[in-house]
Design a protein around this motif. Structure first.
Motif, PDB file in Angstrom:
ATOM      1  N   VAL A  70       0.709  -1.090  -0.095  1.00  0.00           N
ATOM      2  CA  VAL A  70      -0.021   0.093  -0.018  1.00  0.00           C
ATOM      3  C   VAL A  70       0.888   1.429   0.030  1.00  0.00           C
ATOM      4  N   GLY A  71       1.914   1.224   0.724  1.00  0.00           N
ATOM      5  CA  GLY A  71       2.908   2.282   0.895  1.00  0.00           C
ATOM      6  C   GLY A  71       3.509   2.526  -0.844  1.00  0.00           C
ATOM      7  N   VAL A  89       4.528   9.013   2.406  1.00  0.00           N
ATOM      8  CA  VAL A  89       4.131   8.101   3.276  1.00  0.00           C
ATOM      9  C   VAL A  89       4.974   7.763   4.332  1.00  0.00           C
ATOM     10  N   VAL A  90       4.765   7.625   5.584  1.00  0.00           N
ATOM     11  CA  VAL A  90       5.520   7.004   6.576  1.00  0.00           C
ATOM     12  C   VAL A  90       4.839   5.878   7.225  1.00  0.00           C
ATOM     13  N   ILE A  91       5.873   4.942   7.591  1.00  0.00           N
ATOM     14  CA  ILE A  91       5.493   3.527   8.098  1.00  0.00           C
ATOM     15  C   ILE A  91       5.666   3.480   9.693  1.00  0.00           C
ATOM     16  N   GLY A  92       4.870   3.080  10.497  1.00  0.00           N
ATOM     17  CA  GLY A  92       5.009   2.847  11.929  1.00  0.00           C
ATOM     18  C   GLY A  92       5.281   1.247  12.105  1.00  0.00           C
ATOM     19  N   ASP A 124      12.600   0.377   3.555  1.00  0.00           N
ATOM     20  CA  ASP A 124      14.095   0.902   3.011  1.00  0.00           C
ATOM     21  C   ASP A 124      14.142   0.681   1.471  1.00  0.00           C
ATOM     22  N   ARG A 125      13.678  -0.280   1.126  1.00  0.00           N
ATOM     23  CA  ARG A 125      13.674  -0.670  -0.583  1.00  0.00           C
ATOM     24  C   ARG A 125      12.589   0.114  -1.323  1.00  0.00           C
ATOM     25  N   LEU A 126      11.607   0.642  -0.656  1.00  0.00           N
ATOM     26  CA  LEU A 126      10.620   1.432  -1.474  1.00  0.00           C
ATOM     27  C   LEU A 126      10.793   2.995  -0.972  1.00  0.00           C
ATOM     28  N   GLY A 127      11.999   3.144  -0.292  1.00  0.00           N
ATOM     29  CA  GLY A 127      12.438   4.527   0.165  1.00  0.00           C
ATOM     30  C   GLY A 127      11.378   5.354   0.902  1.00  0.00           C
ATOM     31  N   ILE A 128      10.667   4.299   1.809  1.00  0.00           N
ATOM     32  CA  ILE A 128       9.921   4.968   2.992  1.00  0.00           C
ATOM     33  C   ILE A 128      10.436   5.062   4.149  1.00  0.00           C
ATOM     34  N   LYS A 129      10.288   6.286   4.843  1.00  0.00           N
ATOM     35  CA  LYS A 129      10.686   6.284   6.271  1.00  0.00           C
ATOM     36  C   LYS A 129       9.959   5.345   7.234  1.00  0.00           C
TER      37      LYS A 129
END
Ligand SMILES: Nc1nc2c(ncn2[C@@H]2O[C@H](COP(=O)(O)OP(=O)(O)OP(=O)(O)O)[C@@H](O)[C@H]2O)c(=O)[nH]1
Ligand SMILES: [Mg+2]
Length: 359
Positions: A181-182, A192-195, A213-218
């Protein structure tokens, strides 16, 4: 996807069609009228009175008037079906739906809709009886599938950050779905940020972190064993401070009857105040997934459902049943292990898939 059900539905269609053909057998066949020279043909598309079964088609043939000939020309075949004409294929359809894990109340609803649509009504059958069967099945299936939920629209309509909490039992694909979904949201222009809210299972933090990390999401994370509410609170604070559009919250797998873990989820809800609680389960679990979705909804509330592993599900029962049973829309179907293997749920697309030609 749903190959077993698709194949069976194909057989049922043939059965319905042959029964309807049989019932229509008594009806007069459409004929091409011989118009006298100079007579004007009726406008195409003007439909005439439907034939009444058993009433005087022979007489009409004996004494053809111009009007009758034109009526025959423009008339489509019609049939008045009785319960007994379709009793057998309806029963077979019921069995096929149950065998393919469609929940009983949902099966009843589909059968009821089919019966109501077909029995006791004058139905046009035109040149293809299958078209009538397909359109009836299509509307019965669409009727139970609901409308789906457009995530992009949902986000557009909400104050930022939009907070989405993913819940569900163990191993169904929550973490993978959070990553997918990210990826989907980033591609659609949202930040987007993931918790990392699964602090319970060993390796869970590293797992979501690797995806992100692979998707470049914090990723916002705490230590293993930390309070997930605190992690997700921090993720929301981070999103507010950095103008992030969407917070995606991963959580540990849990069963609805584990009171301590459900209380933890309640706390997460109070602290994080999610805009959307998404229940994730696997399509391959069939009726179990539907029952669990319902139980989660009753225990902690659910706004939408994601069904993963639809690519491995030959039956389709959960996809057909879950929205009608839980009363909440399906958001996405997971269709593989790659980040792009997620499709926004479209009832029409699912019905097209089920009623598409066998290949
Ligand atoms: N074929 C297929 N596999 C999937 C799909 N979604 C997830 N998986 C796989 O399912 C397995 C479990 O996925 P996770 O995302 O770790 O599941 P989870 O619900 O987070 O598991 P827990 O955190 O242990 O409760 C992984 O091997 C995924 O690759 C899907 O749509 N199709
Ligand atoms: Mg997980």
């Amino acid at each position: 996807m749903f190959d077993s059900l698709k194949k069976k539905l194909q057989n049922i269609r043939t059965k319905f069609a042959s029964n309807i053909e049989e019932a229509a057998g008594a009806e007069p066949e459409p004929q091409v009228a011989q118009l006298p020279e100079g007579a004007e043909a009726a406008e195409p598309g003007i439909s005439a009175e439907p034939p009444v079964p058993g009433e005087a088609p022979e007489k009409e043939r004996e004494k053809p008037t111009l009007l009758n000939k034109v009526k025959v020309l423009v008339r489509e075949r019609e049939v008045l079906l009785r319960e007994k004409d379709i009793e057998e294929p309806l029963f077979e359809l019921e069995m096929v739906l149950l065998e393919n894990d469609v929940a009983l109340p949902v099966t009843d609803e589909i059968i009821g809709r089919m019966r109501e649509d077909l029995v006791g009504r004058q139905r046009k059958i035109g040149s293809s009886v299958d078209d009538l069967v397909v359109s009836t099945l299509r509307s019965a299936l669409c009727g139970v599938l609901g409308d789906g939920l457009d995530l992009d629209e949902f986000i557009e309509g909400h104050e930022r950050p939009v907070k989405i909490l993913f819940t569900g039992v163990n191993g169904t694909g929550k973490t993978t779905t959070v990553a997918k979904v990210g990826n989907y949201l980033q591609k659609n222009g949202f930040s987007v940020v993931i918790g990392a809210g699964d602090t319970f299972r060993a390796g869970a933090i590293e797992q979501i972190r690797t995806h992100a990390d692979r998707l470049g999401i914090k990723t916002i994370q705490h230590q293993a064993g930390a309070d997930p509410s605190a992690v997700l609170f921090d993720a929301v604070q981070y999103a507010k401070a950095h103008d992030i559009d969407v917070v995606l919250a991963d959580t540990a797998g849990r069963f609805h009857n584990r009171a301590n873990l459900m209380n933890q989820l309640e706390k997460i809800r109070r602290v994080m105040k999610p805009d959307l609680v998404v229940y994730v389960d696997e399509a391959v679990a069939g009726n179990d997934a539907v029952i669990r979705a319902d139980e989660f909804n009753k225990a902690v509330g659910t706004d939408a459902v994601v069904l993963t592993k639809a690519d491995m599900d030959p039956k389709g029962g959960a996809a057909i049943s879950v929205a009608h049973t839980v009363g909440k829309p399906i958001l996405f179907l997971g269709t593989g292990q790659g980040y792009d293997d997620i499709v926004p749920f479209s009832p029409r697309a699912v019905v097209d898939e089920l009623l598409g030609d066998e290949s």
